[in-house]
Design an enzyme around this catalytic site. Structure first.
Site, short mmCIF file in Angstrom:
data_model
loop_
_atom_site.label_atom_id
_atom_site.label_comp_id
_atom_site.label_asym_id
_atom_site.label_seq_id
_atom_site.Cartn_x
_atom_site.Cartn_y
_atom_site.Cartn_z
N GLU A 99 0.84 -1.20 0.00
CA GLU A 99 0.00 0.00 0.00
C GLU A 99 0.87 1.25 0.00
OE1 GLU A 99 -3.41 2.31 2.64
OE2 GLU A 99 -2.87 0.26 3.14
N ASP A 302 1.47 -14.14 13.46
CA ASP A 302 0.26 -14.76 12.93
C ASP A 302 -0.65 -13.63 12.45
OD1 ASP A 302 -2.15 -16.04 12.46
OD2 ASP A 302 -1.96 -17.40 14.16
N HIS A 392 -1.92 10.81 -0.60
CA HIS A 392 -2.03 9.53 -1.31
C HIS A 392 -1.71 9.68 -2.79
CE1 HIS A 392 -3.90 8.03 2.34
NE2 HIS A 392 -3.81 6.82 1.83
#
Length: 401
Positions: A99, A302, A392
């Site tokens: 991302e 995990d 972004h």
């Protein structure tokens, strides 16, 4: 309504089953054979999947039917100054993600916190949970069960000791509904995440109970403990490490590094808290799951425990000198031994933070909390200043510069 065509039954023949290789096939030759079979069967190109830099035998116990590795880009964010009980100093944090803008966002918040004088962190609790369900013939028998359990705590600890040297039974709480009693067992697991360890120990305890308390029936899992699921129970009871991080961001740091003010940040926080309440959210964070997932992938955690670990609370409090910011994670599941942490790449990533091996899990938890706070601060600043979309566009995949 248009009638759908019938779907013919698909028969699976012997040639459609994955090849069964001796010992599940972890050596280089058999991993390559399985990968070649998948390539032939699907027509996929798997050159990069087959480009592991370490011995495939090391995957034994971590995966079945191995065909290679998934290579995820890894970056580093920081520095962040942590002033904690177990972590003290400047830290650079490895994060694996695809991302764009994520690491830049976390880094901005982490540097702002460092410029503000650092992040105070505290480990408040360290206890993993299991919660089997027991069933009885009547309410009275179920009600008497809780008292009986408390009288036999030492016997249950002995049962746990037959399965593990590392897991320790430290607490229990009973929740009765009619003839059913869910027992929440709390365990210390050292530096391991330890879920497999304590499930095995819990099964031994349940078998001991069944043989000593007449008429007992049980299921090993009730769903109460919140393993890999978001739940309100996590917020109060916790799971794994309960850790908090906080700092005062002075007004000049807010203005110079985050392009906002304490009042703007508080108003943004207040508005989004209302939105989260209306949505029925569990906890309140901006994007804690983003940072947790990236750190978990990088360090061999995990990853599904991001679900419970991200049940957290972020708070922005205006002060005369600036803005006090904090995040509390009541169900953070991180480890420095066991699972994927021993694989070569995660081990190197943990080494960046000096968090390899025994005695380091509490330190890692505090570093993670400080990092997540940085991400919360940066996202909050981007929204309150109106820079969210622009950031972004600049750093993400649309128009990278």
């Amino acid at each position: 309504m248009e009638k759908l065509d019938a779907v013919e039954d698909i028969e699976i023949g012997p040639d459609d089953l994955l090849p069964r290789l001796k010992d599940n096939g972890y050596d280089v030759e058999r991993v390559a054979r399985r990968r070649a079979w998948v390539a032939r069967k699907t027509g996929a190109e798997l050159a990069h999947v087959g480009s592991a830099s370490w011995d495939s035998e090391l995957m034994r116990g971590n995966i079945e039917n191995p065909i290679g590795v998934a290579q995820v880009p890894m970056g580093v964010a920081g520095p962040v100054l942590v002033l904690g009980q177990n972590a003290r100093g400047l830290f650079y944090v490895p994060m694996a993600t695809t991302e764009g803008a994520l690491i830049r966002s976390y880094e901005r918040g982490m540097v702002a916190l460092t410029k503000a004088g650092g992040v105070q962190t505290a480990l408040l609790a360290d206890e993993n949970q299991t919660a089997p369900a027991f069933f009885f013939d009547d309410v009275a028998r179920a009600s008497a069960f809780a008292g009986w359990l408390n009288e036999h705590m030492s016997d249950m600890r002995d049962a746990v000791a037959t399965t593990t040297r590392h897991g320790k039974l430290v607490s229990l709480r009973c929740y009765q509904t009619g003839r059913q009693v869910i027992v929440n067992f709390g365990f210390r697991t050292g530096d391991a995440q330890g879920m497999n360890m304590i499930v095995r120990a819990t099964d031994a305890v349940c078998q001991w109970i069944q043989s000593h308390y007449e008429g007992t029936r049980y299921f090993l899992f009730s769903g109460l403990c919140g393993e890999k699921r978001a739940s309100g129970f996590l917020m109060s009871r916790g799971k794994g490490k309960r850790v908090t991080a906080g700092a005062l961001l002075p007004n000049d740091v807010l203005r110079l590094y985050l392009h906002t003010t304490a009042d703007q940040m508080f108003r943004m926080w207040q508005a989004t808290v209302i939105g989260n309440i209306q949505a029925g959210a569990i906890g309140y964070t901006g994007h804690a799951a983003n940072g947790l997932a990236a750190i978990f992938i990088a360090t061999g955690q995990d990853v599904a425990n991001v679900v419970n670990s991200s049940c957290a609370v972020t708070v922005f409090e205006p002060q005369p000198a600036g803005l006090f910011v904090s995040v509390t994670l009541p169900a953070l599941s991180v480890a420095t031994v066991g699972g994927g942490t021993a694989l070569p790449t995660p081990r190197e990533a943990l080494g960046i933070m000096d968090c390899v091996g025994t005695g380091k899990a509490s330190k890692l938890a505090e570093i993670v909390a400080a990092t997540i706070l940085g991400g919360e601060v940066s996202m909050g600043a981007a929204i309150s200043s109106g820079e969210f979309v622009g950031a972004h566009e600049r750093y993400g995949r649309n128009r990278p510069t």
